[in-house]
Design an enzyme around this catalytic site. Structure first.
Site, PDB file in Angstrom:
ATOM      1  N   TYR A   4      -0.720   9.860  -0.843  1.00  0.00           N
ATOM      2  CA  TYR A   4      -0.996   8.424  -0.881  1.00  0.00           C
ATOM      3  C   TYR A   4      -1.563   7.994  -2.228  1.00  0.00           C
ATOM      4  O   TYR A   4      -1.231   6.914  -2.733  1.00  0.00           O
ATOM      5  CB  TYR A   4      -1.962   8.053   0.241  1.00  0.00           C
ATOM      6  CG  TYR A   4      -1.266   7.744   1.541  1.00  0.00           C
ATOM      7  CD1 TYR A   4      -0.924   6.435   1.880  1.00  0.00           C
ATOM      8  CD2 TYR A   4      -0.932   8.754   2.434  1.00  0.00           C
ATOM      9  CE1 TYR A   4      -0.283   6.141   3.067  1.00  0.00           C
ATOM     10  CE2 TYR A   4      -0.283   8.471   3.628  1.00  0.00           C
ATOM     11  CZ  TYR A   4       0.039   7.166   3.932  1.00  0.00           C
ATOM     12  OH  TYR A   4       0.686   6.878   5.110  1.00  0.00           O
ATOM     13  N   HIS A  27      -5.722   1.954   5.059  1.00  0.00           N
ATOM     14  CA  HIS A  27      -5.636   3.364   4.686  1.00  0.00           C
ATOM     15  C   HIS A  27      -5.018   3.540   3.304  1.00  0.00           C
ATOM     16  O   HIS A  27      -5.329   4.509   2.598  1.00  0.00           O
ATOM     17  CB  HIS A  27      -4.808   4.128   5.715  1.00  0.00           C
ATOM     18  CG  HIS A  27      -3.394   3.643   5.855  1.00  0.00           C
ATOM     19  ND1 HIS A  27      -3.072   2.367   6.241  1.00  0.00           N
ATOM     20  CD2 HIS A  27      -2.211   4.290   5.631  1.00  0.00           C
ATOM     21  CE1 HIS A  27      -1.758   2.233   6.260  1.00  0.00           C
ATOM     22  NE2 HIS A  27      -1.218   3.373   5.893  1.00  0.00           N
ATOM     23  N   ASP A  34       8.897   6.016   6.679  1.00  0.00           N
ATOM     24  CA  ASP A  34       7.543   5.889   6.156  1.00  0.00           C
ATOM     25  C   ASP A  34       7.426   6.636   4.819  1.00  0.00           C
ATOM     26  O   ASP A  34       8.166   6.322   3.876  1.00  0.00           O
ATOM     27  CB  ASP A  34       6.556   6.403   7.220  1.00  0.00           C
ATOM     28  CG  ASP A  34       5.109   6.129   6.906  1.00  0.00           C
ATOM     29  OD1 ASP A  34       4.659   5.005   7.177  1.00  0.00           O
ATOM     30  OD2 ASP A  34       4.423   7.045   6.410  1.00  0.00           O
ATOM     31  N   ARG A  35       6.558   7.630   4.702  1.00  0.00           N
ATOM     32  CA  ARG A  35       6.425   8.357   3.437  1.00  0.00           C
ATOM     33  C   ARG A  35       7.742   9.023   3.053  1.00  0.00           C
ATOM     34  O   ARG A  35       8.122   9.049   1.886  1.00  0.00           O
ATOM     35  CB  ARG A  35       5.331   9.433   3.537  1.00  0.00           C
ATOM     36  CG  ARG A  35       3.995   8.966   4.048  1.00  0.00           C
ATOM     37  CD  ARG A  35       3.420   7.818   3.251  1.00  0.00           C
ATOM     38  NE  ARG A  35       3.088   8.221   1.881  1.00  0.00           N
ATOM     39  CZ  ARG A  35       2.700   7.363   0.933  1.00  0.00           C
ATOM     40  NH1 ARG A  35       2.656   6.066   1.188  1.00  0.00           N
ATOM     41  NH2 ARG A  35       2.388   7.799  -0.268  1.00  0.00           N
ATOM     42  N   HIS A  63       6.641   1.076  14.781  1.00  0.00           N
ATOM     43  CA  HIS A  63       6.796   1.805  13.526  1.00  0.00           C
ATOM     44  C   HIS A  63       7.482   3.149  13.725  1.00  0.00           C
ATOM     45  O   HIS A  63       8.309   3.563  12.905  1.00  0.00           O
ATOM     46  CB  HIS A  63       5.420   2.009  12.891  1.00  0.00           C
ATOM     47  CG  HIS A  63       5.437   2.747  11.595  1.00  0.00           C
ATOM     48  ND1 HIS A  63       6.032   2.258  10.448  1.00  0.00           N
ATOM     49  CD2 HIS A  63       4.918   3.965  11.251  1.00  0.00           C
ATOM     50  CE1 HIS A  63       5.882   3.126   9.469  1.00  0.00           C
ATOM     51  NE2 HIS A  63       5.214   4.174   9.931  1.00  0.00           N
TER      52      HIS A  63
END
Length: 291
Positions: A205, A145, A100-101, A265
């Site tokens: 983000y 988001h 992910d990030r 995920h």
């Protein structure tokens, strides 16, 4: 905490120290967590890999028990943090896996530090430019988001702070195929860490809707690609959003192993044995090539 791991705080910049767990011996691999998690997401994979490798599990800047500066959450800066962390621990070259990030940080580290990063694994992301291009129509609602936290400072932070457990808990609920993979104590730890990091998570983000795009566009224009062996594991979001994920990744990677997987995920928690196997296979690819 990760059982059997030693914990340290390591300075990586003038005003930033990272919380990091370290265990094992052998060639080093750094594992980077995603949202809305901390390094605890690697608890199963890290323990297995530590039998063969030096395993380094930090909280990214802005997350968990690492420092949370007010700004500078470009993936370039966050990647430089990880290189500085590994060097402080005595590793000039290392493999890097991110979810992910953390996968976006790993991607940027591979582009910016090709002589330092020996292997890259990215779990369930697209490169930033491709991610934004893939989001369109009503199917983009799954990424609401991304748009919320891309807004100027103030409103996103205020809205999320109004119901942080509901906001962050939403993703822990809807992004997993197996809720038991994130037990109650781990979920509680994730939510507590997020409540303490709302401004920095939003800043992370927000960077992906601004400075990160500029950096990726510059690399794309210059023809820069990841030169090391790369493994990508991801869900089949392309079927829903209308893109070929492997083709998008091939534009960035010379030596790619791309696999569409049936896990949710949070695959390092839902399918740790399979993720560990993929990482071992990645590291073996490098060994076979004499890298």
């Amino acid at each position: 905490m990760l059982n059997g791991f030693d914990y340290k705080r390591v300075a990586v910049a003038e005003d930033v120290s990272l919380n990091v767990a370290v265990a094992g011996t052998g060639t080093p691999i750094v594992l980077l967590h995603g949202f809305p998690q901390t390094h605890l997401m690697w608890r199963h994979v890290a323990a297995d890999l530590a039998s063969y490798h030096t395993v380094i599990c930090p909280d990214l800047r802005g997350y968990g028990d690492s420092d949370k500066p007010a700004d500078d959450y470009s993936k370039r800066t966050m990647a430089a943090d990880i290189v500085a962390l590994a060097q402080a621990l005595g590793h000039d070259r290392f493999a890097l896996a991110g979810h992910d990030r953390g996968a976006l940080v790993a991607f940027r580290a591979g582009l910016d530090h090709p002589d330092t990063i020996t292997h890259v694994a990215c779990l369930d992301v697209l490169p930033t430019l491709d991610m934004w291009d893939a989001m369109h129509g009503v199917t983009a609602a799954v990424g609401f988001h991304l748009y919320l936290m891309a807004q100027p400072p103030g409103l996103p932070e205020q809205l999320i702070a109004g119901a942080p457990d509901a906001f962050f808990g939403h993703f822990l609920d809807v992004w997993t195929n197996d809720p038991s993979a994130i037990p109650a104590d781990v979920r509680t730890a994730y939510l507590a860490a997020c409540r303490d990091a709302i401004p920095s998570i939003v800043a992370d983000y927000r960077a992906s809707a601004g400075i990160d795009i500029e950096h990726d566009q510059a690399d794309l224009a210059a023809g820069n690609r990841l030169r090391m062996p790369v493994t990508v594991l991801q869900q089949d979001w392309g079927a829903a959003l209308g893109y070929d994920a492997a083709a998008l990744w091939r534009a960035w990677v010379a030596d790619l192993d791309h696999e569409t997987v049936p896990y949710g995920h949070f695959m390092a928690e839902e399918a740790p044995a399979e993720v560990t196997k993929a990482l071992r296979t990645l590291l073996a690819r490098g060994a076979q090539r004499g890298s």
